[in-house]
Design a protein around this motif. Structure first.
Motif, mmCIF file in Angstrom:
data_model
loop_
_atom_site.group_PDB
_atom_site.id
_atom_site.type_symbol
_atom_site.label_atom_id
_atom_site.label_comp_id
_atom_site.label_asym_id
_atom_site.label_seq_id
_atom_site.Cartn_x
_atom_site.Cartn_y
_atom_site.Cartn_z
ATOM 1 N N HIS A 220 7.346 4.382 13.092
ATOM 2 C CA HIS A 220 6.378 4.185 12.007
ATOM 3 C C HIS A 220 7.089 3.644 10.759
ATOM 4 N N VAL B 51 -3.442 4.673 1.612
ATOM 5 C CA VAL B 51 -3.804 5.055 2.975
ATOM 6 C C VAL B 51 -3.620 6.566 3.112
ATOM 7 N N CYS C 136 7.756 -2.472 7.614
ATOM 8 C CA CYS C 136 7.891 -2.385 6.150
ATOM 9 C C CYS C 136 9.371 -2.314 5.781
ATOM 10 N N MET D 3 0.862 -4.362 2.866
ATOM 11 C CA MET D 3 -0.570 -4.289 3.147
ATOM 12 C C MET D 3 -1.369 -4.717 1.911
ATOM 13 N N CYS E 90 -2.444 -0.941 10.740
ATOM 14 C CA CYS E 90 -1.303 -0.025 10.830
ATOM 15 C C CYS E 90 -1.363 0.745 12.129
ATOM 16 N N GLY F 83 4.698 1.534 4.108
ATOM 17 C CA GLY F 83 4.201 1.152 2.792
ATOM 18 C C GLY F 83 5.253 1.201 1.689
ATOM 19 N N GLY G 256 0.810 -1.208 0.000
ATOM 20 C CA GLY G 256 0.000 0.000 0.000
ATOM 21 C C GLY G 256 0.846 1.261 0.000
ATOM 22 N N SER G 257 0.196 2.379 -0.328
ATOM 23 C CA SER G 257 0.859 3.677 -0.270
ATOM 24 C C SER G 257 0.554 4.332 1.067
ATOM 25 N N ASP G 258 1.588 4.734 1.779
ATOM 26 C CA ASP G 258 1.422 5.525 2.995
ATOM 27 C C ASP G 258 1.698 6.971 2.612
#
Ligand code: PXL
Length: 269
Positions: free
Chosen positions: A212, A42, A216, A82, A112, A19, A11-13
């Motif tokens: 954070h 996200v 990943c 994700m 997350c 991500g 996924g993109s954070d």
């Protein structure tokens, strides 16, 4: 030799610390060529305590990205992050089989930081039954390990080892149960199991909340090292050194989020 090529399916954070953003930064730091197939976006709400909103990408769009990368270019290693829905997990499993992808690192993301509910409860089951068995290396944290092993909450090293055995029995070749977040005698201890030997990776526990994207980053570093031809155990050790330094230099972005510093070890290992 040409540069090893790797794929992250994740996924993109939008905030940049986790991500695919974390994965691509890590790939760059570890000298591999990173590519991405985006599964979900996200976003965080600045006016509502940074609460997370998730926007899954259509299956056809995910498939088109994977075709571009795997059919059109080729990769030596792949990581998953994700995946968000059962349908996306099934699509990824299909592609790993269809393209006979090697060196698969599964970061079994269920939630997350900042969101306190698992993304979707059935995601844990799909990961456990379909994707984890294909993993060269799977990297659950304590919460994810308990979900994958179908155990009560994990609180001790012995329970981490039990979870590692159960998850290994499902087919994953190397299981890394990450204890980092929990204070086990002041140490960040991860348990690694390859079906025969139980190895403990021990690092001093960093006193920071700026972690954070740590999961990943760790799994992306393993993926990069596998692509270079390192053994899984060597890749895991290098990744542990990488993430320990990245966490030590974690920093605040705003009052809600502090990512790890992906460039902490630049030119040092
Ligand atoms: O750290 C888990 C994670 C993974 N992937 C994406 C995320 C997060 C947490 O924010 O946003 C895209």
């Amino acid at each position: 030799m040409s540069i090893p090529k790797v794929l992250t399916i994740a996924g993109s954070d939008s905030s940049g610390g986790a991500g695919i953003q974390a994965d691509l930064k890590t790939f760059q730091e570890r000298d591999v060529y990173g590519m991405s197939a985006l599964t979900i976006i996200v976003a965080m709400d600045p006016s509502n305590q940074w609460s997370h909103q998730v926007f899954p990408i259509g299956l056809d769009v995910i498939q088109a990205q994977i075709n571009t990368i795997v059919q059109g270019i080729g990769v030596q290693a792949t990581k998953t992050g994700m995946l968000a829905t059962v349908e996306i997990i099934e699509l990824v499993v299909e592609n790993i089989k269809k393209y006979a992808l090697q060196n698969i690192v599964v970061d079994p993301v269920l939630v997350c930081k900042g969101a306190d509910q698992p993304l979707f409860p059935e995601v844990a089951q799909a990961l456990r039954e379909h994707l984890v068995p294909l993993a060269t290396v799977v990297t659950p944290n304590l919460f994810e390990a308990a979900q994958l092993a179908q155990m009560p909450p994990i609180e001790t090293i012995e329970q981490m080892e039990d979870a590692a055995r159960i998850i290994h029995a499902s087919g994953a070749k190397y299981v890394v149960v990450k204890g980092g977040k929990h204070d086990l005698d002041g140490k960040a201890i991860d348990v690694v199991f390859d079906g025969e030997t139980m190895t403990h990776l021990v690092a001093p526990r960093a006193h920071t909340t700026y972690t954070h994207g740590a999961g990943c980053t760790f799994s992306a570093a393993i993926c990069a090292e596998l692509a270079k031809g390192e053994t899984p155990l060597a890749a895991i050790h290098i990744a542990k050194t990488f993430i320990t330094a990245a966490i030590e230099e974690g920093f605040a972005l705003n009052q809600y989020v502090g990512p790890t510093k992906h460039s902490a070890l630049r030119h040092k290992i």
